[in-house]
Design an enzyme around this catalytic site. Structure first.
Site: not given
Length: 338
Positions: A181, A237, A234, A105, A204
């Protein structure tokens, strides 16, 4: 033909069940027993890692199976130290099989005074003596360019396509693929193309890392079976918020397919209590008991595709052939039949 009679596998502690499953699959393909090299990986009292390989590996084609998942630093150091042990033991070639590539990431400088950790990890892997990397669904495709050695990046999408066509047989006309996304549009579009389904996007906006401020659905999802596709989950959420937004926008039901089940913190609780009917993950990261016990999480094995990819690398044949759904059907031997 290679000069070595068969590839040799060795595994760290990150995902031993996957390593054993890959060895079993290779034994089936080869018709001879392919086991994991006998080795010990221990820690001194101060948590320094010590590796000792008990088998002769001189001139051997070695494959280290070790995802760099949580705890990322420990698992990464195990990989590097195993590679160093094999290099100093005169292994002919060392390939790192990293089903989940940690630090992916951090592939660019998003702000001032931040690192590009993916490049640093790539440099460490090369310096340790590893000559090839085999991984699955890198978070960012450009990470392949961070290495000065060959990188084979397998894709979960052909496996997901087989599973979707089996699970939603008879209702495929109502299936819509959703990217959670804008950054994941290419991944979602590729899967949508495989199963000939329309594509929608959840846009988002983040205020800071890990927190989503606002979400909007791009596309009409009314009365659709929405399948959210992502490379990793992960804390879940974003995934759960996107699922709720899709239901609020008129979707009939929501499912999710994600390659790497990182499942940190409240992820399992969130998924259990979410509107998602199911979430499918792979076993690139060893699932916890809590994940395996969650009724709406299903796990797809990756051992068949990794075993075939290792054999193809060893034989000097095409790895990219495994990018195609029809090629994977016989590899999974009827698992998705029906």
């Amino acid at each position: 033909m290679p000069s070595t009679p068969q590839p040799k596998l060795i595994s760290g502690n990150a995902n031993m069940p996957l390593a054993k499953a890959i060895a079993r699959r290779m034994s089936m393909h080869r018709g001879v027993d392919v086991g994991l090299c006998d080795a010990r990986i221990e820690r001194f009292n101060d948590q320094e890692i010590f590796v000792e390989v008990y088998e002769n590996v001189r001139g051997e084609d070695m494959f280290i199976i070790q995802p760099t998942s949580n705890p990322a630093n420990d698992n990464l150091m195990e990989l590097l130290i195993m590679a160093d042990a094999l290099r100093r033991s005169s292994a002919k070639r060392i390939t790192a099989v990293i089903p989940y590539f940690g630090y992916a990431r951090q592939d660019r400088r998003s702000k001032a005074r931040t690192p590009i950790s993916a490049k640093l990890v790539a440099n460490m892997i090369v310096e340790a003596g590893i000559e090839r990397v085999l991984t699955m669904d890198l978070h960012a495709a450009q990470i392949q360019g961070f290495f000065d050695i060959p990188v084979d990046n397998l894709y979960a999408s052909p496996i997901f396509a087989l599973d979707i066509m089996t699970q939603f047989k008879g209702t495929m006309d109502d299936v819509m693929i959703v990217s959670p996304d804008v950054g994941g549009v290419a991944r979602a579009r590729e899967l949508a193309k495989r199963i000939e389904a329309p594509l929608s996007i959840v846009d988002k906006r983040r205020e800071k890392a890990g927190e989503v401020a606002d979400m909007t659905v791009i596309g009409d999802v009314t009365d659709k079976i929405c399948i959210i596709v992502d490379d990793m989950c992960d804390t879940a959420g974003t995934m759960c918020k996107a699922a709720q937004l899709l239901i609020d926008s008129g979707a009939r039901e929501v499912h999710a397919y994600t390659t790497h089940g990182v499942m940190s913190g409240p992820a399992v609780e969130r998924i259990t209590n979410s509107v998602m009917k199911s979430m499918v993950i792979t076993d690139t990261i060893q699932p916890t008991e809590a994940v395996k016990a969650t009724p709406n999480i299903r796990i797809i094995p990756t051992a068949p595709v990794f075993a075939q990819a290792i054999l193809n690398i060893w034989n000097g044949t095409s790895v990219s052939s495994l990018f195609e759904t029809p090629t994977l059907e016989p590899v999974y031997e009827g698992q998705f039949a029906g």
